[in-house]
Motif scaffolding. Structure first.
Motif, PDB file in Angstrom:
ATOM      1  N   GLU A 189     -14.910   1.035  -0.637  1.00 42.87           N
ATOM      2  CA  GLU A 189     -14.448   2.904  -0.976  1.00 42.87           C
ATOM      3  C   GLU A 189     -13.774   3.150   0.492  1.00 42.87           C
ATOM      4  OE1 GLU A 189     -18.151   4.921  -2.093  1.00 42.87           O
ATOM      5  OE2 GLU A 189     -18.469   3.380  -1.513  1.00 42.87           O
ATOM      6  N   MET A 190     -13.199   2.373   1.227  1.00 41.18           N
ATOM      7  CA  MET A 190     -12.412   2.296   2.530  1.00 41.18           C
ATOM      8  C   MET A 190     -11.829   0.835   2.806  1.00 41.18           C
ATOM      9  SD  MET A 190     -12.075   5.040   5.282  1.00 41.18           S
ATOM     10  CE  MET A 190     -13.304   4.661   6.657  1.00 41.18           C
ATOM     11  N   VAL A 191     -10.640   0.456   3.034  1.00 41.08           N
ATOM     12  CA  VAL A 191     -10.356  -0.632   4.265  1.00 41.08           C
ATOM     13  C   VAL A 191      -9.876  -0.497   5.127  1.00 41.08           C
ATOM     14  CG1 VAL A 191      -9.653  -1.961   0.980  1.00 41.08           C
ATOM     15  CG2 VAL A 191      -8.175  -0.944   2.881  1.00 41.08           C
ATOM     16  N   ALA A 192     -10.018  -2.004   6.264  1.00 41.45           N
ATOM     17  CA  ALA A 192      -9.960  -1.663   7.378  1.00 41.45           C
ATOM     18  C   ALA A 192      -9.035  -2.774   8.106  1.00 41.45           C
ATOM     19  CB  ALA A 192     -11.463  -1.537   8.121  1.00 41.45           C
ATOM     20  N   PRO A 193      -7.771  -2.847   7.769  1.00 37.65           N
ATOM     21  CA  PRO A 193      -7.051  -4.278   8.045  1.00 37.65           C
ATOM     22  C   PRO A 193      -7.040  -4.326   9.547  1.00 37.65           C
ATOM     23  CG  PRO A 193      -5.216  -2.776   7.657  1.00 37.65           C
ATOM     24  CD  PRO A 193      -6.923  -2.236   7.151  1.00 37.65           C
ATOM     25  N   SER A 194      -7.523  -5.543  10.238  1.00 37.24           N
ATOM     26  CA  SER A 194      -7.291  -5.822  11.061  1.00 37.24           C
ATOM     27  C   SER A 194      -6.693  -7.165  12.327  1.00 37.24           C
ATOM     28  CB  SER A 194      -9.563  -6.333  11.329  1.00 37.24           C
ATOM     29  OG  SER A 194      -9.719  -6.921  10.817  1.00 37.24           O
ATOM     30  N   SER A 195      -6.295  -7.387  11.159  1.00 38.42           N
ATOM     31  CA  SER A 195      -5.437  -8.192  11.908  1.00 38.42           C
ATOM     32  C   SER A 195      -4.372  -8.283  12.483  1.00 38.42           C
ATOM     33  CB  SER A 195      -4.402  -9.730  10.628  1.00 38.42           C
ATOM     34  OG  SER A 195      -3.785  -7.893   9.931  1.00 38.42           O
ATOM     35  N   ALA A 196      -4.350  -6.943  12.536  1.00 37.29           N
ATOM     36  CA  ALA A 196      -2.849  -6.749  14.502  1.00 37.29           C
ATOM     37  C   ALA A 196      -1.656  -7.187  14.099  1.00 37.29           C
ATOM     38  CB  ALA A 196      -3.223  -7.454  15.546  1.00 37.29           C
ATOM     39  N   THR A 197      -1.437  -6.827  12.386  1.00 36.62           N
ATOM     40  CA  THR A 197       0.082  -7.759  11.689  1.00 36.62           C
ATOM     41  C   THR A 197       0.935  -6.616  11.856  1.00 36.62           C
ATOM     42  OG1 THR A 197      -1.491  -9.266  10.490  1.00 36.62           O
ATOM     43  CG2 THR A 197       1.266  -8.977   9.678  1.00 36.62           C
ATOM     44  N   ASP A 198       2.235  -7.007  12.058  1.00 35.43           N
ATOM     45  CA  ASP A 198       3.324  -5.085  12.246  1.00 35.43           C
ATOM     46  C   ASP A 198       3.283  -5.479  10.879  1.00 35.43           C
ATOM     47  OD1 ASP A 198       3.186  -5.249  14.848  1.00 35.43           O
ATOM     48  OD2 ASP A 198       4.972  -6.479  14.771  1.00 35.43           O
ATOM     49  N   GLY A 199       3.550  -4.299   9.876  1.00 33.03           N
ATOM     50  CA  GLY A 199       3.422  -3.295   8.728  1.00 33.03           C
ATOM     51  C   GLY A 199       2.437  -3.668   7.867  1.00 33.03           C
ATOM     52  N   MET A 200       1.251  -3.987   8.440  1.00 30.66           N
ATOM     53  CA  MET A 200      -0.191  -4.167   7.861  1.00 30.66           C
ATOM     54  C   MET A 200      -1.083  -3.075   6.750  1.00 30.66           C
ATOM     55  SD  MET A 200      -3.191  -4.592  10.356  1.00 30.66           S
ATOM     56  CE  MET A 200      -3.681  -3.626  11.166  1.00 30.66           C
ATOM     57  N   VAL A 201      -0.062  -1.574   7.488  1.00 33.00           N
ATOM     58  CA  VAL A 201      -0.976  -0.428   6.895  1.00 33.00           C
ATOM     59  C   VAL A 201       0.031  -0.840   5.406  1.00 33.00           C
ATOM     60  CG1 VAL A 201      -1.176   1.584   7.027  1.00 33.00           C
ATOM     61  CG2 VAL A 201      -1.675   0.331   9.060  1.00 33.00           C
ATOM     62  N   GLY A 202       1.673  -0.595   5.563  1.00 40.32           N
ATOM     63  CA  GLY A 202       2.989  -0.358   5.443  1.00 40.32           C
ATOM     64  C   GLY A 202       2.651  -0.444   4.045  1.00 40.32           C
ATOM     65  N   ALA A 203       2.206  -2.588   4.170  1.00 32.47           N
ATOM     66  CA  ALA A 203       1.937  -3.444   3.215  1.00 32.47           C
ATOM     67  C   ALA A 203       0.869  -3.077   2.175  1.00 32.47           C
ATOM     68  CB  ALA A 203       2.008  -4.482   3.585  1.00 32.47           C
ATOM     69  N   ILE A 204      -0.622  -2.487   3.208  1.00 32.18           N
ATOM     70  CA  ILE A 204      -1.495  -2.605   1.751  1.00 32.18           C
ATOM     71  C   ILE A 204      -1.201  -1.475   1.172  1.00 32.18           C
ATOM     72  CG2 ILE A 204      -4.367  -2.129   2.504  1.00 32.18           C
ATOM     73  CD1 ILE A 204      -3.850  -4.388   4.669  1.00 32.18           C
ATOM     74  N   ARG A 205      -0.658  -0.066   1.892  1.00 35.78           N
ATOM     75  CA  ARG A 205      -0.871   1.079   1.664  1.00 35.78           C
ATOM     76  C   ARG A 205       0.736   0.998   0.075  1.00 35.78           C
ATOM     77  NH1 ARG A 205      -4.202   4.521   1.118  1.00 35.78           N
ATOM     78  NH2 ARG A 205      -3.886   3.824  -0.820  1.00 35.78           N
ATOM     79  N   GLU A 206       1.097   0.215  -0.177  1.00 35.37           N
ATOM     80  CA  GLU A 206       2.096   0.107  -1.215  1.00 35.37           C
ATOM     81  C   GLU A 206       1.269  -1.088  -2.176  1.00 35.37           C
ATOM     82  OE1 GLU A 206       6.384  -1.994  -2.191  1.00 35.37           O
ATOM     83  OE2 GLU A 206       5.403  -1.819  -0.342  1.00 35.37           O
ATOM     84  N   THR A 207       0.558  -2.244  -2.267  1.00 34.92           N
ATOM     85  CA  THR A 207      -0.095  -2.819  -2.802  1.00 34.92           C
ATOM     86  C   THR A 207      -1.294  -2.191  -3.753  1.00 34.92           C
ATOM     87  OG1 THR A 207      -0.167  -4.810  -1.512  1.00 34.92           O
ATOM     88  CG2 THR A 207      -1.634  -4.510  -3.591  1.00 34.92           C
ATOM     89  N   LEU A 208      -1.910  -1.174  -2.448  1.00 28.65           N
ATOM     90  CA  LEU A 208      -3.163  -0.251  -3.335  1.00 28.65           C
ATOM     91  C   LEU A 208      -2.755   0.733  -4.303  1.00 28.65           C
ATOM     92  CD1 LEU A 208      -5.378   0.184  -0.484  1.00 28.65           C
ATOM     93  CD2 LEU A 208      -5.632  -0.963  -2.217  1.00 28.65           C
ATOM     94  N   ASP A 209      -1.272   1.920  -4.011  1.00 29.08           N
ATOM     95  CA  ASP A 209      -0.944   2.718  -5.009  1.00 29.08           C
ATOM     96  C   ASP A 209      -0.288   1.878  -6.326  1.00 29.08           C
ATOM     97  OD1 ASP A 209      -1.506   3.833  -2.791  1.00 29.08           O
ATOM     98  OD2 ASP A 209       0.445   4.742  -2.253  1.00 29.08           O
ATOM     99  N   GLY A 210      -0.056   0.833  -5.784  1.00 25.71           N
ATOM    100  CA  GLY A 210       0.852   0.243  -6.814  1.00 25.71           C
ATOM    101  C   GLY A 210      -0.087  -0.077  -8.259  1.00 25.71           C
ATOM    102  N   THR A 211      -0.996  -0.864  -7.715  1.00 24.64           N
ATOM    103  CA  THR A 211      -2.674  -1.072  -8.474  1.00 24.64           C
ATOM    104  C   THR A 211      -3.074  -0.437  -9.159  1.00 24.64           C
ATOM    105  OG1 THR A 211      -3.734  -1.924  -6.155  1.00 24.64           O
ATOM    106  CG2 THR A 211      -2.498  -3.907  -7.586  1.00 24.64           C
ATOM    107  N   GLY A 212      -2.843   1.130  -8.477  1.00 28.25           N
ATOM    108  CA  GLY A 212      -3.776   1.970  -8.833  1.00 28.25           C
ATOM    109  C   GLY A 212      -4.676   2.645  -8.309  1.00 28.25           C
ATOM    110  N   HIS A 213      -5.268   2.214  -7.015  1.00 28.68           N
ATOM    111  CA  HIS A 213      -6.200   2.417  -6.312  1.00 28.68           C
ATOM    112  C   HIS A 213      -5.640   3.706  -4.651  1.00 28.68           C
ATOM    113  CE1 HIS A 213      -8.548  -0.486  -7.193  1.00 28.68           C
ATOM    114  NE2 HIS A 213      -7.400  -1.604  -6.974  1.00 28.68           N
ATOM    115  N   THR A 214      -4.709   4.606  -5.836  1.00 25.92           N
ATOM    116  CA  THR A 214      -4.618   5.327  -4.805  1.00 25.92           C
ATOM    117  C   THR A 214      -5.086   6.445  -3.673  1.00 25.92           C
ATOM    118  OG1 THR A 214      -4.458   6.726  -5.928  1.00 25.92           O
ATOM    119  CG2 THR A 214      -2.632   5.624  -6.010  1.00 25.92           C
TER     120      THR A 214
END
Length: 342
Positions: A180-205
């Motif tokens: 019901e919520m995902v929490a990226p913890s890898s301290a990777t630059d751009g991780m939020v944008g990459a995950i948001r794009e993937t979630l939105d693109g697979t119907g998990h908006t």
């Protein structure tokens, strides 16, 4: 002496609670939970008294125990049955977190959050894939008996951009399994944008992201690394986690995550960084979370075992200080005990 102003007048029983400025509630707390694919029974975590690794078959029972205390949210960490250099079990459909999630969401109404990272799933223990040079050295080290020098350790780095696609895969697999919520913890630059794009693109908006927006390279993580079997096999994480000396940098990290679509902003650890929690809370209108990490928990437990502290009192006071600093949500290993006392 002018005694017209007497602050003690407001500290009397019956009035004290009425004028209390900060309220701590069970619904503010998120309980971490470790699900282990390598065991068929619960295994105590020695460095974190009161906590266990649980097999997938016990995931629902463990959630029900947490829920009975009044805690309404858990965050899942997985210990996979196998590891490799890319951490492929992290996004496997039959991965440990994915299997546990399906059971939890089908059989309980607990709000389920998942940690999105690779350190528990890679054989080298770092929070992403190694770059080409680092991978060659690491693979060579497996036959040479390990990394021998600090120079070689410092040359081993994570490939930031190659890791982004994998984080997206992990988040999408968690969402598909019921997170019901995902929490990226890898301290990777751009991780939020990459995950948001993937979630939105697979119907998990509708799946929100709670980003570890300001994650410090801290000495307080030791017991967690024991619990999740996620310690780096070489070197450290100073090249991608934040320098404990920096606070302004945390605000830049937060701004970047907000711009990329983060829904909740987390600071980790909590107690040594209450100034950062306060500054982030003052900077943004979005919910702020703080992670009261394993080392913070373990040191209070150790002092209590010696008889030096009252564990219930210091646990409550610690969480109250985090809330007072500006945190709306607190991830804490004290969640169950404190929730029962509220």
């Amino acid at each position: 002496m002018d005694l017209r102003h007497r602050p003690r007048r407001l500290r009397r029983d019956g009035l004290r609670d009425l004028v209390s400025e900060t309220q701590l509630q069970a619904s503010d707390l998120i309980a971490p939970m470790f699900v282990d694919a390598t065991t068929d029974e619960r295994e105590p975590i020695e460095s974190m008294p009161g906590h266990e690794r649980v097999p997938v078959s016990e995931a629902v029972a463990r959630v029900e125990e947490i829920q009975a205390t009044g805690v309404e949210s858990v965050i899942l960490f997985g210990i996979p049955e196998a590891k490799d250099s890319r951490g492929t079990r992290a996004w496997a459909e039959d991965g440990v977190v994915q299997r546990a999630l399906r059971r939890i969401t089908a059989e309980t109404d607990m709000f389920a959050i998942t940690d999105v990272c690779l350190c528990e799933y890679t054989d080298h223990g770092h929070c992403g894939v190694l770059d080409d040079g680092a991978r060659e050295r690491w693979e060579g080290a497996q036959t040479d008996g390990g990394i021998a020098t600090n120079e070689r350790e410092s040359s081993l780095t994570v490939d930031n951009d190659a890791t982004l696609d994998l984080l997206g895969k992990i988040a999408e697999s968690h969402a598909a399994a019921g997170a019901e919520m995902v929490a990226p913890s890898s301290a990777t630059d751009g991780m939020v944008g990459a995950i948001r794009e993937t979630l939105d693109g697979t119907g998990h908006t509708d799946v929100p992201i709670m980003s570890y927006a300001a994650k410090y390279e801290s000495a307080f993580y030791g017991p967690f690394r024991d619990a999740a079997d996620g310690a780096p096999a070489f070197g450290d994480r100073r090249h991608y986690q934040m320098d404990p000396a920096n606070a302004d940098e945390a605000l830049r990290e937060v701004d970047l995550d907000v711009e990329q679509g983060a829904d909740v902003l987390m600071i980790k650890p909590a107690l040594p960084y209450l100034d950062v929690v306060q500054r982030v809370d003052e900077r943004t209108d979005q919910p702020v979370a703080a992670y009261n990490v394993s080392g913070e928990y373990a040191m209070l437990q150790a002092a209590a075992e010696k008889g030096w502290l009252d564990i219930d009192a210091v646990a409550h006071e610690s969480l109250l200080s985090i809330k007072r600093a500006g945190a709306d949500l607190i991830l804490t290993y004290f969640a169950e005990d404190v929730a029962e006392s509220l």
